[in-house]
Design an enzyme around this catalytic site. Structure first.
Site, PDB file in Angstrom:
ATOM      1  N   ARG A  43     -63.238  11.398   6.340  1.00 19.33           N
ATOM      2  CA  ARG A  43     -62.628  12.264   5.329  1.00 19.33           C
ATOM      3  C   ARG A  43     -62.475  11.447   4.065  1.00 19.33           C
ATOM      4  O   ARG A  43     -62.071  10.271   4.128  1.00 19.33           O
ATOM      5  CB  ARG A  43     -61.255  12.763   5.810  1.00 19.33           C
ATOM      6  CG  ARG A  43     -60.644  13.815   4.912  1.00 19.33           C
ATOM      7  CD  ARG A  43     -59.241  14.192   5.299  1.00 19.33           C
ATOM      8  NE  ARG A  43     -58.271  13.321   4.679  1.00 19.33           N
ATOM      9  CZ  ARG A  43     -56.962  13.610   4.633  1.00 19.33           C
ATOM     10  NH1 ARG A  43     -56.504  14.712   5.204  1.00 19.33           N
ATOM     11  NH2 ARG A  43     -56.118  12.782   4.048  1.00 19.33           N
ATOM     12  N   TYR A  97     -52.624  14.491  -3.241  1.00 18.86           N
ATOM     13  CA  TYR A  97     -52.531  14.458  -1.781  1.00 18.86           C
ATOM     14  C   TYR A  97     -53.558  13.481  -1.209  1.00 18.86           C
ATOM     15  O   TYR A  97     -54.692  13.405  -1.683  1.00 18.86           O
ATOM     16  CB  TYR A  97     -52.783  15.859  -1.171  1.00 18.86           C
ATOM     17  CG  TYR A  97     -53.068  15.662   0.275  1.00 18.86           C
ATOM     18  CD1 TYR A  97     -54.371  15.649   0.760  1.00 18.86           C
ATOM     19  CD2 TYR A  97     -52.029  15.299   1.139  1.00 18.86           C
ATOM     20  CE1 TYR A  97     -54.642  15.338   2.073  1.00 18.86           C
ATOM     21  CE2 TYR A  97     -52.291  14.982   2.451  1.00 18.86           C
ATOM     22  CZ  TYR A  97     -53.595  14.998   2.920  1.00 18.86           C
ATOM     23  OH  TYR A  97     -53.848  14.665   4.208  1.00 18.86           O
ATOM     24  N   ASP A 146     -60.048  17.327   2.290  1.00 19.17           N
ATOM     25  CA  ASP A 146     -58.860  18.165   2.486  1.00 19.17           C
ATOM     26  C   ASP A 146     -58.356  18.654   1.133  1.00 19.17           C
ATOM     27  O   ASP A 146     -57.904  17.854   0.312  1.00 19.17           O
ATOM     28  CB  ASP A 146     -57.766  17.338   3.195  1.00 19.17           C
ATOM     29  CG  ASP A 146     -56.652  18.211   3.748  1.00 19.17           C
ATOM     30  OD1 ASP A 146     -55.891  17.716   4.591  1.00 19.17           O
ATOM     31  OD2 ASP A 146     -56.573  19.391   3.354  1.00 19.17           O
ATOM     32  N   HIS A 179     -55.970  20.823   0.853  1.00 17.58           N
ATOM     33  CA  HIS A 179     -54.521  20.849   1.123  1.00 17.58           C
ATOM     34  C   HIS A 179     -53.808  22.030   0.469  1.00 17.58           C
ATOM     35  O   HIS A 179     -52.787  21.866  -0.204  1.00 17.58           O
ATOM     36  CB  HIS A 179     -53.885  19.523   0.685  1.00 17.58           C
ATOM     37  CG  HIS A 179     -52.825  19.064   1.630  1.00 17.58           C
ATOM     38  ND1 HIS A 179     -51.493  19.297   1.411  1.00 17.58           N
ATOM     39  CD2 HIS A 179     -52.901  18.419   2.804  1.00 17.58           C
ATOM     40  CE1 HIS A 179     -50.784  18.791   2.398  1.00 17.58           C
ATOM     41  NE2 HIS A 179     -51.610  18.249   3.263  1.00 17.58           N
ATOM     42  N   GLU A 202     -61.189  21.541   3.855  1.00 17.35           N
ATOM     43  CA  GLU A 202     -60.059  21.882   4.713  1.00 17.35           C
ATOM     44  C   GLU A 202     -58.940  22.522   3.905  1.00 17.35           C
ATOM     45  O   GLU A 202     -58.655  22.097   2.789  1.00 17.35           O
ATOM     46  CB  GLU A 202     -59.541  20.602   5.351  1.00 17.35           C
ATOM     47  CG  GLU A 202     -58.312  20.732   6.165  1.00 17.35           C
ATOM     48  CD  GLU A 202     -57.891  19.389   6.732  1.00 17.35           C
ATOM     49  OE1 GLU A 202     -58.756  18.525   6.930  1.00 17.35           O
ATOM     50  OE2 GLU A 202     -56.691  19.207   6.943  1.00 17.35           O
ATOM     51  N   GLU A 239     -54.002  23.567  10.672  1.00 15.54           N
ATOM     52  CA  GLU A 239     -52.998  22.581  11.100  1.00 15.54           C
ATOM     53  C   GLU A 239     -51.579  23.106  10.929  1.00 15.54           C
ATOM     54  O   GLU A 239     -50.673  22.636  11.606  1.00 15.54           O
ATOM     55  CB  GLU A 239     -53.171  21.265  10.369  1.00 15.54           C
ATOM     56  CG  GLU A 239     -52.867  21.295   8.900  1.00 15.54           C
ATOM     57  CD  GLU A 239     -53.094  19.944   8.233  1.00 15.54           C
ATOM     58  OE1 GLU A 239     -54.225  19.427   8.318  1.00 15.54           O
ATOM     59  OE2 GLU A 239     -52.136  19.415   7.658  1.00 15.54           O
ATOM     60  N   ARG A 271     -58.128  24.102  13.222  1.00 13.94           N
ATOM     61  CA  ARG A 271     -57.492  22.785  13.264  1.00 13.94           C
ATOM     62  C   ARG A 271     -56.149  22.780  13.980  1.00 13.94           C
ATOM     63  O   ARG A 271     -55.389  21.824  13.862  1.00 13.94           O
ATOM     64  CB  ARG A 271     -57.318  22.259  11.837  1.00 13.94           C
ATOM     65  CG  ARG A 271     -58.632  21.824  11.254  1.00 13.94           C
ATOM     66  CD  ARG A 271     -58.572  21.055   9.961  1.00 13.94           C
ATOM     67  NE  ARG A 271     -57.446  20.236   9.725  1.00 13.94           N
ATOM     68  CZ  ARG A 271     -57.276  18.996  10.165  1.00 13.94           C
ATOM     69  NH1 ARG A 271     -58.171  18.477  10.977  1.00 13.94           N
ATOM     70  NH2 ARG A 271     -56.213  18.297   9.839  1.00 13.94           N
ATOM     71  N   GLU A 331     -59.321  14.720  14.303  1.00 13.73           N
ATOM     72  CA  GLU A 331     -58.781  13.824  13.268  1.00 13.73           C
ATOM     73  C   GLU A 331     -58.070  12.668  13.947  1.00 13.73           C
ATOM     74  O   GLU A 331     -57.372  12.844  14.948  1.00 13.73           O
ATOM     75  CB  GLU A 331     -57.805  14.580  12.371  1.00 13.73           C
ATOM     76  CG  GLU A 331     -57.182  13.730  11.279  1.00 13.73           C
ATOM     77  CD  GLU A 331     -56.262  14.528  10.376  1.00 13.73           C
ATOM     78  OE1 GLU A 331     -55.977  15.679  10.683  1.00 13.73           O
ATOM     79  OE2 GLU A 331     -55.827  13.986   9.352  1.00 13.73           O
ATOM     80  N   TRP A 357     -47.898  22.086  -1.843  1.00 14.01           N
ATOM     81  CA  TRP A 357     -48.134  20.634  -1.789  1.00 14.01           C
ATOM     82  C   TRP A 357     -49.338  20.328  -0.918  1.00 14.01           C
ATOM     83  O   TRP A 357     -49.581  20.992   0.070  1.00 14.01           O
ATOM     84  CB  TRP A 357     -46.913  19.911  -1.202  1.00 14.01           C
ATOM     85  CG  TRP A 357     -47.243  18.463  -0.991  1.00 14.01           C
ATOM     86  CD1 TRP A 357     -47.406  17.507  -1.969  1.00 14.01           C
ATOM     87  CD2 TRP A 357     -47.533  17.809   0.254  1.00 14.01           C
ATOM     88  NE1 TRP A 357     -47.752  16.316  -1.415  1.00 14.01           N
ATOM     89  CE2 TRP A 357     -47.839  16.447  -0.043  1.00 14.01           C
ATOM     90  CE3 TRP A 357     -47.579  18.221   1.592  1.00 14.01           C
ATOM     91  CZ2 TRP A 357     -48.164  15.510   0.943  1.00 14.01           C
ATOM     92  CZ3 TRP A 357     -47.893  17.306   2.570  1.00 14.01           C
ATOM     93  CH2 TRP A 357     -48.163  15.971   2.223  1.00 14.01           C
TER      94      TRP A 357
END
Ligand code: CS2
Ligand code: MG
Length: 402
Positions: free
Chosen positions: A147, A159, A210, A212, A236, A262, A283, A339, A402
C-alpha cells in the site's frame, strides 16, 4: 464443559488493546480481540456489564447459539461496539473449540485452500521519492503487495503518513488532533505518485491506496480514472460508505477496483455493495464484524458475486485478531489479500503467537486453536492510556471525514 470466567483485559503496550479471555471448568481457555480504536473502553464496558454475566455457565461448544444469543438478545443490534464485543466472544470460543479438537482453527473451517496468506504492507513517506525506498524495503522482504501513501504538497499532514516511524498509529492524542484536508491538492498529487512508482517498480507489483473515506463519488470516479494507467489492485474507501448507491456512480466511470468494509460490522452493511458488484474486495475483519462466525457469512456471500476478501489488519487490531484472520484467510475460497501492519515488539511480547512471515506469506501456524495468547502479567504492566483518532476539517473549517 462450561464457561466459568471471562476476563476483559485492557492493556497499552504502545497502543491500547482490549482482549477477552474465556476460562472453562476444564482449564481450556480462549482469547478474542475486542479492540475498537479510540473507543476501547466502550467495548470493555459492554463486555463487562452486558456480555460476561450472561456467559457464565454456558457451554463453550455452542458457538452459533452464543452468537445468536448475543446478537438477537441485545435488542439494540449492530454497530461497532456491539459487534466488536460479540466478535471477541466468538473468536475466543473458536479458539477453545480448536484446542478441544486438537486442531488449528483453519482445519475446522474446511482446511487449507492455499499455501499461505498473501499480505500487503504499508509504504508511507512524506514525498514520492522517499516512498520509493519504503516500497523497496517491502519488496526486499518478499512482499508481493504494497500500500502506498505519501504526504500531499500543500497539506501539513494527511492520512496514512507517519511521523517517520515504521508503525503508523493514528490515535495520537486523548482529545482528537485536528487535521486539515484539501481534495483539490490530493487529486492533483496522487496520480504522479503512482506514475513514478510504476516507472520504478514495473507493472506487476500489486499496488494499493487508501483514500480513507474522503471523496465524493464523482471525485472518486475522477481519481479511479486517473489511476487506471497504473493498474492498482484497489483504491480503498473512496467515499464514506453510508450510501451504497454512490458507488454506482464510481463504477460508471472507472475500472479501478474498489475495496471497502473495514468500518462495517455486519453482512447487512455490505449486502448491497456485494450483490450489486459495486466493490471488488470486502475488507471486513474478525474483530469488527462479529467474529469468525459472521465473517465467514460475509465472505460466502461475497464469493457468489466475484468479490474477494481484503481484510483490515492495522496495528489497532491486536495479534489475537491477526491470528484469527489468518485462519479464515487460509480456508476461504475467495481470499484476496490480508493487510498486515506489523505490531511493535512490545505488543508482540504481550501477545505471544505462532503466526509468522515467510516468502511473502503469513502462516497461522499449526497449534491447536488460534495459536495466540495474552501474557496477562505483562499486559498488567501497560495501563490504558486515553487516545483518540484525529478529526479532519477542510481549509475553511468545515468538518470532513478523517
Ligand atoms: C486504515 C486504518 O489500515 C487501514 O486501511 O484505514 O489505519 C484505519 O485508519 C485505522 O485502523 C483506524 O483505527
Ligand atoms: Mg483503510
Amino acid at each position: 464443559m462450561r464457561i466459568t470466567q471471562a476476563r476483559v483485559i485492557v492493556t497499552c503496550p504502545g497502543r491500547n488493546f482490549v482482549t477477552l479471555k474465556i476460562v472453562t471448568d476444564e482449564g481450556v481457555t480462549g482469547v478474542g480481540d475486542a479492540t475498537l480504536n479510540g473507543r476501547e473502553l466502550a467495548v470493555a464496558a459492554y463486555l463487562t456489564e452486558h456480555v460476561v454475566p450472561a456467559l457464565i455457565g454456558r457451554d463453550p461448544a455452542r458457538i452459533e447459539d452464543t452468537w445468536q444469543y448475543l446478537y438477537k438478545g441485545a435488542y439494540w443490534r449492530r454497530g461497532p461496539v456491539t459487534m466488536s464485543a460479540i466478535a471477541a466472544v466468538d473468536t475466543a470460543l473458536w479458539d477453545i473449540k480448536g484446542k478441544v479438537a486438537g486442531l488449528p482453527v483453519y482445519q475446522l473451517l474446511g482446511g487449507r485452500s492455499r499455501e499461505g496468506v498473501t499480505v500487503y504492507g504499508h509504504a508511507n513517506a512524506p514525498d514520492t521519492e522517499s516512498v520509493l525506498s519504503e516500497i523497496s524495503a517491502y519488496v526486499d522482504r518478499g512482499y508481493r503487495a504494497v500500500r502506498v501513501q505519501t504526504g500531499i504538497p500543500g497539506l501539513e499532514s494527511t492520512y496514512g503518513v507517519s511521523g517517520g516511524t515504521a508503525f503508523y498509529e493514528p490515535a495520537d492524542a486523548a482529545v482528537p488532533t485536528e487535521n486539515v484536508w484539501s481534495t483539490a491538492h490530493y487529486l492533483e498529487h496522487v496520480p504522479s505518485v503512482f506514475a513514478r512508482v510504476r516507472e520504478e517498480f514495473g507493472p506487476t507489483l500489486k499496488l494499493l491506496h487508501d483514500v480513507h473515506h474522503r471523496l465524493t463519488p464523482i471525485e472518486a470516479a475522477r481519481l479511479g480514472r486517473s489511476l487506471e494507467p497504473y493498474a492498482l489492485t484497489w483504491i480503498e474507501d473512496p467515499v464514506p460508505a453510508e450510501l451504497p448507491e454512490g458507488f454506482r456512480l464510481i463504477r460508471q466511470h472507472t475500472t479501478t477496483p474498489i475495496a471497502v468494509g473495514e468500518v462495517f460490522n455486519t453482512i447487512w452493511d455490505c449486502q448491497q455493495l456485494i450483490t450489486e458488484q459495486l466493490i471488488d474486495y470486502i475488507r471486513t475483519t474478525v474483530v469488527h464484524a462479529g467474529g469468525i462466525t459472521h465473517l465467514r457469512r460475509i465472505f460466502d456471500l461475497a464469493a457468489l458475486y466475484h468479490v474477494r476478501s481484503g481484510s483490515h489488519g492495522a496495528t489497532d487490531l491486536s495479534p489475537v485478531c491477526m491470528a484469527a484472520a489468518l485462519h479464515v484467510d487460509l480456508a476461504i475460497p475467495n481470499f484476496g489479500l490480508q493487510e498486515y501492519m506489523r505490531h511493535t515488539d512490545e505488543t508482540d511480547g504481550v501477545f505471544p503467537h505462532s503466526y509468522h512471515f515467510a516468502d511473502g506469506y503469513l502462516h497461522p501456524g499449526e497449534e491447536p486453536g488460534l495459536g495466540v495468547d495474552i501474557d496477562e502479567e505483562l499486559a498488567g504492566r501497560y495501563p490504558y492510556r486515553p487516545a483518540s483518532l484525529p478529526v479532519n476539517r477542510l481549509r475553511d473549517g468545515t468538518m470532513h471525514s478523517w
